[in-house]
Design a protein around this motif. Sequence first.
Motif, mmCIF file in Angstrom:
data_model
loop_
_atom_site.group_PDB
_atom_site.id
_atom_site.type_symbol
_atom_site.label_atom_id
_atom_site.label_comp_id
_atom_site.label_asym_id
_atom_site.label_seq_id
_atom_site.Cartn_x
_atom_site.Cartn_y
_atom_site.Cartn_z
ATOM 1 N N ASN B 64 6.238 24.918 -70.223
ATOM 2 C CA ASN B 64 6.648 25.614 -69.004
ATOM 3 C C ASN B 64 5.462 25.880 -68.073
ATOM 4 O OD1 ASN B 64 8.871 27.339 -71.111
ATOM 5 N ND2 ASN B 64 9.510 25.931 -69.504
ATOM 6 N N ALA B 65 4.368 26.301 -68.657
ATOM 7 C CA ALA B 65 3.208 26.653 -67.834
ATOM 8 C C ALA B 65 2.454 25.416 -67.357
ATOM 9 C CB ALA B 65 2.268 27.553 -68.617
ATOM 10 N N GLY B 66 2.858 24.245 -67.822
ATOM 11 C CA GLY B 66 2.168 23.010 -67.450
ATOM 12 C C GLY B 66 1.396 22.459 -68.639
ATOM 13 N N LEU B 67 0.974 21.193 -68.536
ATOM 14 C CA LEU B 67 0.202 20.565 -69.614
ATOM 15 C C LEU B 67 -1.023 21.411 -69.938
ATOM 16 C CD1 LEU B 67 0.131 16.898 -68.247
ATOM 17 C CD2 LEU B 67 1.244 17.612 -70.379
ATOM 18 N N LEU B 68 -1.230 21.665 -71.211
ATOM 19 C CA LEU B 68 -2.399 22.462 -71.578
ATOM 20 C C LEU B 68 -3.695 21.749 -71.155
ATOM 21 C CD1 LEU B 68 -3.427 25.047 -72.864
ATOM 22 C CD2 LEU B 68 -3.478 23.865 -75.069
ATOM 23 N N SER B 69 -3.687 20.415 -71.250
ATOM 24 C CA SER B 69 -4.898 19.672 -70.862
ATOM 25 C C SER B 69 -5.187 19.858 -69.370
ATOM 26 C CB SER B 69 -4.757 18.197 -71.203
ATOM 27 O OG SER B 69 -3.528 17.695 -70.719
ATOM 28 N N LEU B 70 -4.160 19.956 -68.561
ATOM 29 C CA LEU B 70 -4.361 20.195 -67.130
ATOM 30 C C LEU B 70 -4.874 21.620 -66.903
ATOM 31 C CD1 LEU B 70 -4.184 19.632 -64.112
ATOM 32 C CD2 LEU B 70 -1.717 20.047 -64.227
ATOM 33 N N ASP B 87 -8.396 32.042 -68.678
ATOM 34 C CA ASP B 87 -8.018 31.472 -69.964
ATOM 35 C C ASP B 87 -6.852 30.506 -69.753
ATOM 36 O OD1 ASP B 87 -7.198 30.914 -72.510
ATOM 37 O OD2 ASP B 87 -6.392 32.923 -72.904
ATOM 38 N N PRO B 88 -7.037 29.226 -70.112
ATOM 39 C CA PRO B 88 -5.976 28.234 -69.864
ATOM 40 C C PRO B 88 -4.665 28.604 -70.560
ATOM 41 C CG PRO B 88 -7.942 27.179 -70.788
ATOM 42 C CD PRO B 88 -8.220 28.647 -70.746
ATOM 43 N N ALA B 89 -4.740 29.307 -71.675
ATOM 44 C CA ALA B 89 -3.531 29.590 -72.445
ATOM 45 C C ALA B 89 -2.690 30.701 -71.823
ATOM 46 C CB ALA B 89 -3.900 29.950 -73.877
ATOM 47 N N THR B 90 -3.332 31.659 -71.167
ATOM 48 C CA THR B 90 -2.573 32.846 -70.737
ATOM 49 C C THR B 90 -2.706 33.186 -69.256
ATOM 50 O OG1 THR B 90 -4.452 34.272 -71.288
ATOM 51 C CG2 THR B 90 -2.782 33.936 -73.007
ATOM 52 N N GLN B 91 -3.637 32.538 -68.544
ATOM 53 C CA GLN B 91 -3.901 33.014 -67.184
ATOM 54 C C GLN B 91 -3.682 31.958 -66.097
ATOM 55 O OE1 GLN B 91 -7.980 34.860 -68.113
ATOM 56 N NE2 GLN B 91 -7.013 36.353 -66.749
ATOM 57 N N ILE B 92 -3.184 30.789 -66.495
ATOM 58 C CA ILE B 92 -2.990 29.730 -65.507
ATOM 59 C C ILE B 92 -1.557 29.208 -65.603
ATOM 60 C CG2 ILE B 92 -3.732 27.433 -64.731
ATOM 61 C CD1 ILE B 92 -6.507 28.040 -65.828
ATOM 62 N N LEU B 93 -0.909 29.082 -64.462
ATOM 63 C CA LEU B 93 0.453 28.553 -64.409
ATOM 64 C C LEU B 93 0.497 27.404 -63.398
ATOM 65 C CD1 LEU B 93 3.567 28.664 -64.878
ATOM 66 C CD2 LEU B 93 3.661 30.436 -63.102
#
Lengths: 162, 390
Positions: B64-70, B87-93
């Motif tokens: 949902n939040a987008g590709l983790l690699s992106l 933090d890519p896991a929790t702070q980027i959408l």
Amino acid sequence: MVDSHELLEVMEKNSRISIKDLAVMLDENEEGIADQLAQLEREKIIFGYHTMINWDKARVDRVTALIEVRVTPQRGEGFDTIAQNIYRFEEVSAVYLMSGAFDLTVIVEGRTMKEVALFVAQRLAPIDQVLSTSTHFVLKRYKDHGVILEDRESDERMIVSP
Amino acid sequence: MRDFIRRSVKEMPPSGIRRFFNLASEMKNVLSLGVGEPDFPTPWNIREEAIYNLQQGRTVYTANAGLLSLRRELSHYVQRKYELAYDPATQILITVGGSEAIDLALRAMVENGDEVLIPEPSFVSYKPCAQMAGGVAVPVPLRAENDFKLTVEDLEPYLTDRTKILVFPFPGNPTGATMHRKDMEEICELVRERDLFVISDEIYAELTFDGRHESIAAMPGMYERTLVINGFSKAFSMTGWRLGYACGPAWLVEQMTKIHQFAIMCAPTTSQYAAIEALRNGDKAVEEMRNEYNRRRRLVVQMLRDIGLPCGDPSGAFYVFPDISGTGLSSEDFCQQLLMQKKVAVVPGDAFGACGAGHVRISYAYSTERLKEALGRMGEFVREVSANRP
């Protein structure tokens, strides 16, 4: 003085741009730009102004060949003298020293394939230091000097958007 | 039959640009300086990456939040560009354009009656999105004499107990205004004092011509009360790919992701793969485009000055916002007559907020030949209008 890299980049794409426009676009006065261009010309950093022409479209008979040339370099001279002996021919429009399987790339232009082939056979190949030549004719130009000759991408944008 | 349409939607006026668009699109051979998108095609390496991923069959939903690699790549990118750590896991959408992020942020934070400060003239979406979220949009007029930068003096008259959010749109569309550290200090102080939250729309960040773009989120004490919105449209010439992103506090990104999950699911997968390539290998293309825009900007500003239309010193985005009130025409009349008489399309300033009246927006996302031709015609038009005035 403006950043001469930027000045050269702009000139490389459009050598006909006016001094006035250059001055505005690069945020410099016109005298400054004119002086800087004159200096670049004196130093041969700018070594000519050419027009890019699609000769095929102009229906002018003109063929271009890329010739791979292997040569024997000369003591003390390396490749320079032999390159000179080649580039002095009027038919030759470019000569580059290469890395890899052959030594010189020679670009030759002529009216017909036969004319170019004769030039190679009678002028280029007989030069003492030339060991071998391999001639490749250009059949179609897709992109030259960074410009796509028949660019099919057009402006698809709407007339007005936020 | 009942009237099924919500009253608030029915009462929402269509974008001011729409009316003008209808008029202009009926005419042939119009020279437009009216678009809000880059003229450069998306760099080929980015397009090629998208094609490759399609061929590989990567055509399914992403997280949902987008590709983790992106998101990881973005985390590096905003760090190196704007000194922001997320933090890519929790702070980027990853969103469908910056526009979706604006909508999500407002929907996640605004309650009935909350006031949202919107500096104007600005992008057309903030106000309707704030209203649809149930909030009250409070326009804050920016002033030409400040080069349309936002000041504390501009904001103060509009602060109330219900003020909750400040939309911070810089570099600005349609003004080209930029905000730097020194311009933001007092505003940040006020935001902290009044416990406000900032939605910083930085979609034009890479098109900053008076130094590096500085994010308000990097100002002291602002990281925890700022959502940074950005995207690929302007910097990488990727408007049609519909890809944007939001970076901010985890408590907000989590809630935005919920709405995004139910409304959108995920941003387009192909675009996300292409975006990774853009972030990894796009810097050179971005720099070349920025330099070209900057040269055009100087050309347009000079030509407008020669015509006699004051336009300040726009230092970002790809717009110039000249004052046309000296012609005696309203923005609307100016644009309409210019279109009819000279077949040149520019956008009326009040399409971006009432205080944009008396101005027009000129986009320089066009070749210099086009700009010279169109502005030449505009010069003729202004001279003719002045000559005909009593």
